[in-house]
Design a protein around this motif. Structure first.
Motif, PDB file in Angstrom:
ATOM      1  N   LEU A   1      -8.319   6.898  -0.333  1.00 29.97           N
ATOM      2  CA  LEU A   1      -7.901   7.358  -1.664  1.00 29.97           C
ATOM      3  C   LEU A   1      -7.443   6.185  -2.518  1.00 29.97           C
ATOM      4  O   LEU A   1      -7.765   6.095  -3.703  1.00 29.97           O
ATOM      5  CB  LEU A   1      -6.788   8.388  -1.525  1.00 29.97           C
ATOM      6  CG  LEU A   1      -6.520   9.194  -2.796  1.00 29.97           C
ATOM      7  CD1 LEU A   1      -6.066  10.588  -2.446  1.00 29.97           C
ATOM      8  CD2 LEU A   1      -5.500   8.532  -3.683  1.00 29.97           C
ATOM      9  N   GLN A   2      -6.700   5.270  -1.903  1.00 32.89           N
ATOM     10  CA  GLN A   2      -6.189   4.143  -2.681  1.00 32.89           C
ATOM     11  C   GLN A   2      -7.334   3.254  -3.148  1.00 32.89           C
ATOM     12  O   GLN A   2      -7.334   2.753  -4.281  1.00 32.89           O
ATOM     13  CB  GLN A   2      -5.180   3.343  -1.854  1.00 32.89           C
ATOM     14  CG  GLN A   2      -4.036   4.232  -1.375  1.00 32.89           C
ATOM     15  CD  GLN A   2      -2.857   3.462  -0.802  1.00 32.89           C
ATOM     16  OE1 GLN A   2      -2.449   2.450  -1.326  1.00 32.89           O
ATOM     17  NE2 GLN A   2      -2.297   3.960   0.287  1.00 32.89           N
TER      18      GLN A   2
ATOM     19  N   HIS B   1       0.455   2.914   7.558  1.00 32.41           N
ATOM     20  CA  HIS B   1       1.315   2.616   8.714  1.00 32.41           C
ATOM     21  C   HIS B   1       0.527   2.531  10.014  1.00 32.41           C
ATOM     22  O   HIS B   1       1.054   2.092  11.030  1.00 32.41           O
ATOM     23  CB  HIS B   1       2.427   3.658   8.833  1.00 32.41           C
ATOM     24  CG  HIS B   1       1.944   5.001   9.299  1.00 32.41           C
ATOM     25  ND1 HIS B   1       1.436   5.941   8.442  1.00 32.41           N
ATOM     26  CD2 HIS B   1       1.869   5.535  10.528  1.00 32.41           C
ATOM     27  CE1 HIS B   1       1.079   7.003   9.139  1.00 32.41           C
ATOM     28  NE2 HIS B   1       1.327   6.783  10.404  1.00 32.41           N
TER      29      HIS B   1
ATOM     30  N   PHE C   1      -3.883   5.920   7.433  1.00 24.87           N
ATOM     31  CA  PHE C   1      -2.779   5.675   6.510  1.00 24.87           C
ATOM     32  C   PHE C   1      -2.286   4.257   6.762  1.00 24.87           C
ATOM     33  O   PHE C   1      -2.464   3.722   7.869  1.00 24.87           O
ATOM     34  CB  PHE C   1      -1.650   6.669   6.765  1.00 24.87           C
ATOM     35  CG  PHE C   1      -1.965   8.056   6.284  1.00 24.87           C
ATOM     36  CD1 PHE C   1      -1.840   8.382   4.944  1.00 24.87           C
ATOM     37  CD2 PHE C   1      -2.404   9.026   7.168  1.00 24.87           C
ATOM     38  CE1 PHE C   1      -2.140   9.653   4.491  1.00 24.87           C
ATOM     39  CE2 PHE C   1      -2.710  10.307   6.729  1.00 24.87           C
ATOM     40  CZ  PHE C   1      -2.574  10.620   5.387  1.00 24.87           C
TER      41      PHE C   1
ATOM     42  N   LEU D   1       0.852  -1.184   0.000  1.00 26.06           N
ATOM     43  CA  LEU D   1       0.000   0.000   0.000  1.00 26.06           C
ATOM     44  C   LEU D   1       0.890   1.237   0.000  1.00 26.06           C
ATOM     45  O   LEU D   1       1.962   1.254   0.604  1.00 26.06           O
ATOM     46  CB  LEU D   1      -0.913  -0.007   1.233  1.00 26.06           C
ATOM     47  CG  LEU D   1      -1.873  -1.194   1.284  1.00 26.06           C
ATOM     48  CD1 LEU D   1      -2.636  -1.197   2.601  1.00 26.06           C
ATOM     49  CD2 LEU D   1      -2.838  -1.147   0.110  1.00 26.06           C
ATOM     50  N   ASN D   2       0.423   2.265  -0.692  1.00 29.57           N
ATOM     51  CA  ASN D   2       1.192   3.500  -0.794  1.00 29.57           C
ATOM     52  C   ASN D   2       1.269   4.177   0.578  1.00 29.57           C
ATOM     53  O   ASN D   2       0.245   4.499   1.173  1.00 29.57           O
ATOM     54  CB  ASN D   2       0.517   4.428  -1.806  1.00 29.57           C
ATOM     55  CG  ASN D   2       1.438   5.527  -2.260  1.00 29.57           C
ATOM     56  OD1 ASN D   2       2.154   6.107  -1.452  1.00 29.57           O
ATOM     57  ND2 ASN D   2       1.425   5.803  -3.536  1.00 29.57           N
ATOM     58  N   PRO D   3       2.488   4.381   1.091  1.00 31.52           N
ATOM     59  CA  PRO D   3       2.634   4.854   2.468  1.00 31.52           C
ATOM     60  C   PRO D   3       2.122   6.267   2.713  1.00 31.52           C
ATOM     61  O   PRO D   3       1.831   6.617   3.848  1.00 31.52           O
ATOM     62  CB  PRO D   3       4.149   4.791   2.714  1.00 31.52           C
ATOM     63  CG  PRO D   3       4.757   4.838   1.354  1.00 31.52           C
ATOM     64  CD  PRO D   3       3.787   4.146   0.448  1.00 31.52           C
ATOM     65  N   VAL D   4       1.986   7.084   1.667  1.00 29.60           N
ATOM     66  CA  VAL D   4       1.611   8.474   1.913  1.00 29.60           C
ATOM     67  C   VAL D   4       0.176   8.806   1.484  1.00 29.60           C
ATOM     68  O   VAL D   4      -0.218   9.957   1.510  1.00 29.60           O
ATOM     69  CB  VAL D   4       2.598   9.456   1.238  1.00 29.60           C
ATOM     70  CG1 VAL D   4       3.997   9.246   1.761  1.00 29.60           C
ATOM     71  CG2 VAL D   4       2.565   9.303  -0.267  1.00 29.60           C
ATOM     72  N   LEU D   5      -0.576   7.786   1.079  1.00 22.94           N
ATOM     73  CA  LEU D   5      -1.961   8.047   0.685  1.00 22.94           C
ATOM     74  C   LEU D   5      -2.920   7.304   1.614  1.00 22.94           C
ATOM     75  O   LEU D   5      -2.675   6.159   1.987  1.00 22.94           O
ATOM     76  CB  LEU D   5      -2.197   7.593  -0.760  1.00 22.94           C
ATOM     77  CG  LEU D   5      -1.319   8.237  -1.838  1.00 22.94           C
ATOM     78  CD1 LEU D   5      -1.647   7.654  -3.202  1.00 22.94           C
ATOM     79  CD2 LEU D   5      -1.489   9.743  -1.850  1.00 22.94           C
TER      80      LEU D   5
END
Ligand SMILES: Nc1ncnc2c1ncn2[C@@H]1O[C@H](COP(=O)(O)OP(=O)(O)OP(=O)(O)O)[C@@H](O)[C@H]1O
Ligand SMILES: [Mg+2]
Lengths: 325, 325
Positions: B113-114, B155, B153, B105-109
């Motif tokens: 949103l994902q 994390h 998020f 998974l994209n760490p900053v989105l």
């Protein structure tokens, strides 16, 4: 967040205190300002009178306390040469420098980001080599040389661009800006471009490196595996990750850009604080030099704080203040 | 009445075109997956399992390339489709989940949103509809308080939670084929079991064809209908779970089964396959497994074709089922 900012401000005060010591005693080492005030026929009693008048006969630590006392009241003394408060001179010149630095930043990003993305997407293509070569040159060739060459080519030979000054300015909210007149933009173009080169080179390199890393990450592959459009992946999923190091580095660097606009301002006779500093050093205008240095320190601390805040907004893993959940 | 299998792979060859020459990662891979079928793809690290997955969904990263062979989805050839056409299949018809939930998974989105992007890749949805569908999807994979998780998020979630989110994203558009590339390897055993059961249930309910990639035979033993055993870029055995586990025909399959710890063997030394898989650059002539095989004879130096033994296929000139065992 508030706790973090308070901590940061306390740190800033400490830095500032240390800086005042360094700046004050440092400036005392470089030459005696008395001779600026004394005419050539001034004899010893005349010199003594000037020394007493400036307070230079008192012990240095006492001078320091006077300086600190005044500083706390926001008074950095009058410029020797202009006879007006040094800080007011800085405020007066600052818009020109900020305008220059801001334009340089915008140029660096609008040119650097797309070039970096292009270089990162096709690293072995010849365009990528050209871009990286350009960034190498922009990074390593001294900017005063680039500035001078541009003046020779575009101003002297071709006569397309003005070589000196700000051109027409308009008053926006009490500040004179060149940005909003055609003539002003015309004057701004070369110095802003020159000043942007180093930042641009950094943006290109950081973007390319970020692309190489992020493009091959699992999360981008997963985004692709879900059929998300390539355009969306690049502009959001990849870019968000790349922007983190770029914002950090540029934030740190931006203070330097303002501080070292000195060179570009001198070449293009841009009437900003950098040009003012050079003039002040030439005549040993102590209060003005000190005021400038103090101002630069405050600016650096503020920019770092802002950078940290933006950084924490971009990267959710960073929690300002340290106490994570 | 017999609909074509969801996926038919025939004589697939995939290579990496490196400066040192062509490295053949997949040789002559052929298999089918039917609706609702769970296929286990087993082999040791580097045998080409992930490359098989990426060849199917068109996400091989250069210099990897499908050289020849056919891949059909519902009877329709998909090799040679344009990138845009492939994108429309990914996520909608073919989904894939990767090994490491920390990286998928994209760490900053934000999760919302994902998921939203994955939804909108194949459907026109308003913000509210996307959110509602995301919540439903998270609920389905057993994520408590999905509303809150949606605004988190990555994390902020545990590894098991993240993998559930990845599974939820992969299944958003009810794809016909799901490729799970070792999705539980990085998780601890209880979570591994939960995810396994979850994916099995969802795929059975929807009739989704599932390819479960793993290096651990024990993981798929409980859920797969059929198993493909891969070795150095080739399929060496292909059979139903029962026949393959009870009477492995290929010595390599036998080795894999023997190296799974069992209760009966407690106290005794675990059997291992001696030696290691050859690098793709120096694959031996004839049977690839020959150097490590305790049954190898001179006949094994000849190239090995797939032989069919009843309902199963094996790439061995003297399968264990023929030797009196
Ligand atoms: N970019 C590349 N260049 C050259 N060879 C590659 C490249 N990527 C993968 N390979 C080769 O392809 C082979 C198969 O890789 P693959 O990732 O499919 O293995 P795997 O079976 O999924 O292993 P693992 O269990 O470790 O995930 C590897 O042996 C590797 O050497
Ligand atoms: Mg793999």
């Amino acid at each position: 967040m508030t706790e973090f900012i308070v901590k940061r401000l306390l740190q800033a005060l400490l830095v500032l205190a240390v800086m005042t010591v360094l700046v004050f005693f440092g400036v005392n080492v470089i030459g005696n300002p008395v001779y600026i005030f004394a005419s050539s026929e001034c004899d010893q009693p005349c010199l003594d009178a000037i020394i007493k008048d400036l307070g230079l006969d008192r012990p240095i630590w006492e001078q320091y306390w006077v300086f600190i006392g005044n500083l706390l009241q926001g008074d950095l003394g009058n410029s020797f040469t202009h006879g007006v408060p040094a800080m007011s001179l800085i405020w007066q010149r600052l818009p020109a420098t900020l305008e220059l630095a801001f334009c340089a930043l915008v140029i660096a990003l609008t040119v650097g980001l797309p070039l970096g993305v292009a270089a990162g997407l096709r690293p072995t293509h010849w365009t990528s080599r050209v871009i990286m070569g350009f960034s190498m040159i922009a990074f390593s060739v001294p900017i005063f040389w680039i500035g001078l060459i541009m003046i020779i080519v575009f101003s002297v030979s071709l006569g397309w661009m003005p070589a000196v000054g700000r051109g027409d300015t308009v008053d926006i909210l009490g500040v004179d800006l060149s940005l909003f007149t055609l003539d002003g933009l015309h004057h701004l173009a070369m110095p802003a471009f020159t000043l942007s080169l180093i930042m641009m080179a950094m943006v290109i390199r950081l973007t390319r490196a970020g692309m190489r890393e992020v493009l091959f990450s699992d999360y981008i592959k997963f985004a692709r595996a879900n059929g998300i459009r390539e355009r969306r992946i690049l502009t959001l999923h990849v870019m968000r990750n790349i922007l983190i190091p770029i914002v950090t580095v540029l934030g740190m660097e931006f203070g330097g850009v303002i501080a070292f606009a000195v060179v570009v301002e001198s070449i293009f006779s841009w009437p900003g604080v950098g040009k003012m500093l050079i003039d002040a050093i030439a005549v040993l205008d102590r209060p003005l030099i000190v005021a400038y240095l103090i101002f630069v320190v405050i600016m650096f601390v503020t920019l770092n704080l802002i950078t940290d805040i933006i950084y924490s907004l971009l990267d959710p893993r960073v929690r300002l203040g340290g106490n994570s959940s | 009445m017999t609909a074509p299998p969801v996926l038919e792979v025939k004589n697939l060859n995939t290579s990496f075109l490196l400066p040192i020459g062509e490295v053949r990662a997949l040789r002559d891979i052929s298999f089918d997956v039917r609706r609702g079928e769970i296929l286990g793809l087993v082999g040791e690290s580097g045998s080409g399992k992930s490359i098989t997955g990426f060849s199917i969904n068109g996400l091989l990263s250069p210099p990897g390339q499908v050289m020849s062979g056919s891949i059909r989805l519902h009877g329709q050839e998909i090799t040679g489709l344009t990138p845009a056409a492939m994108r429309q299949l990914r996520g909608a018809k073919i989904a894939m989940v990767f090994q490491d939930p920390m990286m998928t998974l994209n760490p900053v989105l934000k999760i919302s949103l994902q998921m939203g992007d994955a939804l909108r890749a194949h459907a026109r949805l308003s913000e509210r509809e996307a959110r509602a569908r995301s919540i439903a999807a998270l609920e389905e994979v057993g994520i408590p308080a999905p509303e809150e998780r949606l605004d988190a998020f990555p994390h902020q979630l545990s590894g098991g939670m993240r993998q559930r989110v990845a599974v939820a994203i992969a299944l958003l558009h009810e794809p016909d084929l799901v490729i799970m590339d070792e999705p539980t390897t990085a998780l601890d055993v209880t979570i591994q079991g939960q995810i396994l059961a979850l994916v099995q249930r969802l795929c059975r309910e929807r009739g989704t064809a599932l390819i479960w990639i793993t290096h651990d035979l024990a993981v798929v033993a409980g859920i797969a209908d059929r198993i493909l055993v891969m070795y150095a870029g080739r399929i060496v055995e292909d059979g139903t779970i029962d026949e393959l586990l009870d009477t492995p025909a290929h010595p390599y399959t036998r080795g894999l089964i023997d190296s799974v710890p069992t209760r009966e063997q407690r106290g005794s030394r675990l059997r291992q396959i001696p030696g290691r898989m050859p690098a793709l650059t120096d694959i031996p002539e004839g049977c690839t497994f020959r150097p490590r095989c305790s049954f190898a004879t001179d006949a094994c130096a000849a190239p090995q074709e797939m032989r069919s033994l009843g309902t199963r296929l094996v790439r061995c000139c003297h399968p264990l089922t023929e030797v009196s065992a």
